[in-house]
Design a protein around this motif. Structure first.
Motif, PDB file in Angstrom:
ATOM      1  N   ALA A 124      -3.284   2.638  -3.779  1.00 40.75           N
ATOM      2  CA  ALA A 124      -2.769   3.977  -3.533  1.00 40.75           C
ATOM      3  C   ALA A 124      -3.762   4.748  -2.664  1.00 40.75           C
ATOM      4  N   VAL A 125      -3.340   5.126  -1.466  1.00 35.00           N
ATOM      5  CA  VAL A 125      -4.145   5.951  -0.574  1.00 35.00           C
ATOM      6  C   VAL A 125      -3.699   7.396  -0.758  1.00 35.00           C
ATOM      7  N   ALA A 171       4.193   2.067   1.970  1.00 31.23           N
ATOM      8  CA  ALA A 171       5.201   3.021   1.534  1.00 31.23           C
ATOM      9  C   ALA A 171       4.624   4.427   1.665  1.00 31.23           C
ATOM     10  N   CYS A 172       5.200   5.227   2.552  1.00 27.88           N
ATOM     11  CA  CYS A 172       4.747   6.592   2.793  1.00 27.88           C
ATOM     12  C   CYS A 172       5.723   7.528   2.092  1.00 27.88           C
ATOM     13  N   CYS A 173       5.235   8.283   1.129  1.00 29.87           N
ATOM     14  CA  CYS A 173       6.162   8.930   0.207  1.00 29.87           C
ATOM     15  C   CYS A 173       5.798  10.376  -0.075  1.00 29.87           C
ATOM     16  N   GLY A 174       6.838  11.225  -0.118  1.00 30.98           N
ATOM     17  CA  GLY A 174       6.686  12.578  -0.590  1.00 30.98           C
ATOM     18  C   GLY A 174       6.606  13.606   0.520  1.00 30.98           C
ATOM     19  N   GLY A 214       4.368   8.426  -3.842  1.00 26.49           N
ATOM     20  CA  GLY A 214       3.701   7.169  -3.557  1.00 26.49           C
ATOM     21  C   GLY A 214       2.871   6.670  -4.722  1.00 26.49           C
ATOM     22  N   VAL A 215       2.225   7.595  -5.439  1.00 26.24           N
ATOM     23  CA  VAL A 215       1.472   7.215  -6.639  1.00 26.24           C
ATOM     24  C   VAL A 215       2.406   6.569  -7.648  1.00 26.24           C
ATOM     25  N   ASN A 216       3.600   7.136  -7.831  1.00 26.12           N
ATOM     26  CA  ASN A 216       4.565   6.560  -8.766  1.00 26.12           C
ATOM     27  C   ASN A 216       5.007   5.170  -8.317  1.00 26.12           C
ATOM     28  N   VAL A 217       5.172   4.986  -7.008  1.00 26.53           N
ATOM     29  CA  VAL A 217       5.522   3.651  -6.514  1.00 26.53           C
ATOM     30  C   VAL A 217       4.417   2.656  -6.868  1.00 26.53           C
ATOM     31  N   VAL A 263       0.850  -1.186   0.000  1.00 23.11           N
ATOM     32  CA  VAL A 263       0.000   0.000   0.000  1.00 23.11           C
ATOM     33  C   VAL A 263       0.887   1.238   0.000  1.00 23.11           C
ATOM     34  N   THR A 264       0.519   2.227  -0.790  1.00 20.86           N
ATOM     35  CA  THR A 264       1.254   3.492  -0.781  1.00 20.86           C
ATOM     36  C   THR A 264       0.374   4.604  -0.230  1.00 20.86           C
TER      37      THR A 264
END
Length: 314
Positions: A55-56, A135-138, A39-42, A3-4
């Motif tokens: 994608a959250v 994965a928490c991103c950005g 995260g969307v890119n992941v 999950v991102t």
């Protein structure tokens, strides 16, 4: 299931031009519109590689509706959280030779209720036994305190899942005490975190070691064209991957993280997968994510004999 979480997603418009001259009118040779945010890119890269992902992300306004539509078109499951502000639009200009100029919008300001709703979606729906990684991103949008990621890490760990964190600045430093399973800084973010320049591979090893002392269980550090490092309790490794020609490095770090997590998220094999995905991504237009057909895994080199004295370019 991976999950991102992308607190500040975007629509990414990419233009390719021969040369960028400030103050001049240009005609793009190509242009693209992609769903964006780290995260969307992941999630896009994971989907391209055949992994299950959701994608959250907070979405609002016409740009948010368009982003959701683009995600559906790419076969990506999304768990949107409605917000009152408009999702941001970022612009990238890529010149022949791969030089990138990027303008990132600030994005909307989230209310306290919207921030709580984003945490609630993760806690209620995505911390169960079916989830291997979050994965928490950005960057964090306006309205979210630097400690927001730390709270999320603690919440995810309480549910039994592992968490990867790709952010920078105060948000990264605040989250380290919560012991994220892996953090993924690039060279500039690593230098910012330790407050000094990173001029050699050895400098990067020392800085990554400091992040581990502060709480990161693993540090996956991108050194751009010079390779990647992985520092963990069980060992340290350095790797490189050849690139024939750079077309666009938008999202390349996100593709690397997807490769790492998709290959298990630990050890030299996962580092090799990260390198293969990143090298493939920079040879594709805009923020296009690589498929397995784009990967040249045989050309990746990973070693535990880290070249500490090697100078980094740039």
């Amino acid at each position: 299931m991976i999950v991102t979480i992308t607190p500040n997603p975007s629509l990414d418009r990419t233009y390719e031009v021969a040369d960028l001259a400030l103050g001049e009118v240009h005609r793009a040779t190509t242009d693209r519109l992609d769903p964006g945010g780290k995260g969307v890119n992941v999630s896009r890269a994971l989907t391209a590689a055949g992994h299950r992902t959701t994608a959250v992300l907070p979405l609002g306004g016409p740009s948010g509706r368009l982003l959701a539509e683009l995600l559906r078109g790419q076969g990506i499951d999304a768990a949107p959280v409605a917000i009152s502000g408009d999702t941001r639009i970022n612009v990238s200009i890529v010149e022949d030779g791969g030089r990138l100029t990027k303008v990132n919008a600030r994005g909307p300001e989230l209310t306290a209720a919207e921030s709580a709703a984003l945490l609630a979606v993760v806690g209620q729906d995505f911390t169960g036994p079916d989830v291997d990684w979050l994965a928490c991103c950005g960057s964090l949008p306006r309205g979210l305190a630097p400690e927001w990621y730390a709270e999320l890490v603690a919440q995810v760990h309480s549910g039994g899942a592992r968490i990867a964190l790709d952010t920078s600045g105060p948000a990264l430093l605040a989250a380290l005490a919560a012991r994220p399973d892996v953090v993924k800084p690039n060279r500039e973010e690593l230098a910012e975190a330790v407050g000094r320049p990173i001029a050699t591979v050895g400098d990067a090893v020392d800085a990554a070691g400091e992040l581990r002392k502060l709480g990161a269980q693993q540090v996956l550090a991108s050194l751009g064209a010079d390779g990647m490092l992985l520092l963990a309790e069980e060992g340290s490794w350095f790797g490189t991957a050849p690139v024939v020609a750079v077309r666009s490095d938008v999202g390349a770090g996100d593709a690397s993280l997807a490769g790492f997590l998709g290959a298990g998220g630990s050890g030299p094999g996962a580092l090799a997968a990260a390198l293969a995905h990143g090298a493939a991504a920079v040879q594709l237009p805009g923020s296009v994510m690589p498929t397995p057909a784009h990967l040249n895994s045989a050309a990746v080199a990973v070693t535990a004999d880290i070249p500490l004295e090697r100078a980094l370019r740039g």
